[in-house]
Design an enzyme around this catalytic site. Structure first.
Site, PDB file in Angstrom:
ATOM      1  N   LYS A   1       0.868  -1.175   0.000  1.00 52.15           N
ATOM      2  CA  LYS A   1       0.000   0.000   0.000  1.00 52.15           C
ATOM      3  C   LYS A   1       0.905   1.224   0.000  1.00 52.15           C
ATOM      4  O   LYS A   1       1.846   1.300   0.785  1.00 52.15           O
ATOM      5  CB  LYS A   1      -0.817  -0.045   1.295  1.00 52.15           C
TER       6      LYS A   1
ATOM      7  N   HIS B   1      -0.301   4.453   0.186  1.00 52.58           N
ATOM      8  CA  HIS B   1      -0.968   5.612   0.773  1.00 52.58           C
ATOM      9  C   HIS B   1      -1.369   5.241   2.207  1.00 52.58           C
ATOM     10  O   HIS B   1      -1.109   4.124   2.655  1.00 52.58           O
ATOM     11  CB  HIS B   1      -2.202   5.988  -0.049  1.00 52.58           C
TER      12      HIS B   1
END
Ligand code: OMP
Length: 217
Positions: free
Chosen positions: A103, A105
């Site tokens: 991921k 973000h």
């Protein structure tokens, strides 16, 4: 065989987690039995499996800081183990698991839960040729943590497909200087079948499979 190991086999059979038949494995081998830990798929079955893992973890006596459950099947297993450790042994074990996709973000990274610091025990479903466990060990190394041990439900006790003649487990144990423990091994399943006396054909196939792929002690 200890009482919880026999109970685990009965429980796995009842929930069709342990099945006899003909199964194509990741390693390319065709096995007369299969363990599908994905079928611990209800609150009660997951609660029960947690108690088996916690009992085996206590038995193993590993010194650890964090329990790690590799995605995907290890995730509910590590949660259930941590819950049983809290409820049955008054132990508040931190745990973590990984995302398969990174991921970039929000909180970022691929580890969810407690950070992978210190001594880590991997909690996973099954070891055959060791591929899945080796991937988990890489994750621990990437996080600069230390591997303290591995606990799986079933050790299929098979030789590694690399031609070394060693068991998948032995090879990993020697390389990383750790111990791999399992709630049960293939031998426990065969011992159970002998005791019951109702698995004549299945047991014959298990013996043949063991002669071909089993570790030579
Ligand atoms: P290795 O990566 O070869 O050690 O195989 C372990 C993985 O194979 C497990 O994490 C499962 O995804 C799968 N598997 C089972 O779930 N149950 C079995 O009885 C056998 C296997 C397998 O394919 O070997």
């Amino acid at each position: 065989m200890k009482a919880y190991q026999r109970e685990f086999i009965e429980f796995a059979l009842k929930n069709e987690v342990l099945k006899f038949g003909s199964f194509h494995l990741k390693s390319g081998r065709t096995s007369p039995y299969f363990i599908n830990a994905g079928l611990f798929n209800s609150g009660k079955t997951l609660g029960a499996i947690g108690t088996f893992y916690a009992a085996a973890l206590q038995d193993a006596g590993f010194e650890y800081d964090v329990l790690f459950g590799p995605a995907y099947k290890g995730i509910p297993l590590v949660c259930a183990t941590a819950l049983s450790l809290a409820n049955d042994y008054d132990k508040d074990a931190p745990f973590a698991f990984n995302r398969k996709e990174k991921k970039d973000h929000g909180e970022g990274g691929s580890i969810v839960g407690t950070p992978l610091n210190g001594k880590i025990v991997i909690i996973d479903d099954v070891i055959t040729a060791g591929t899945a466990i080796n991937e988990s060990i890489e994750i621990i190394k990437d996080n600069h943590a230390q591997l303290a041990g591995v606990l799986v439900a079933v050790d299929r006790a098979e030789i590694a497909p690399d031609g070394s003649g060693k068991s998948a487990i032995q090879a990993i144990e020697e390389k990383h200087k750790i111990e791999i423990r399992a709630i049960i091994s293939m031998d426990h399943i065969m011992e159970f079948m002998e005791e019951k006396g109702t698995y004549e054909n299945e047991l014959k196939l298990m013996k043949e499979y063991k002669a071909q792929y089993g570790i030579k002690k």
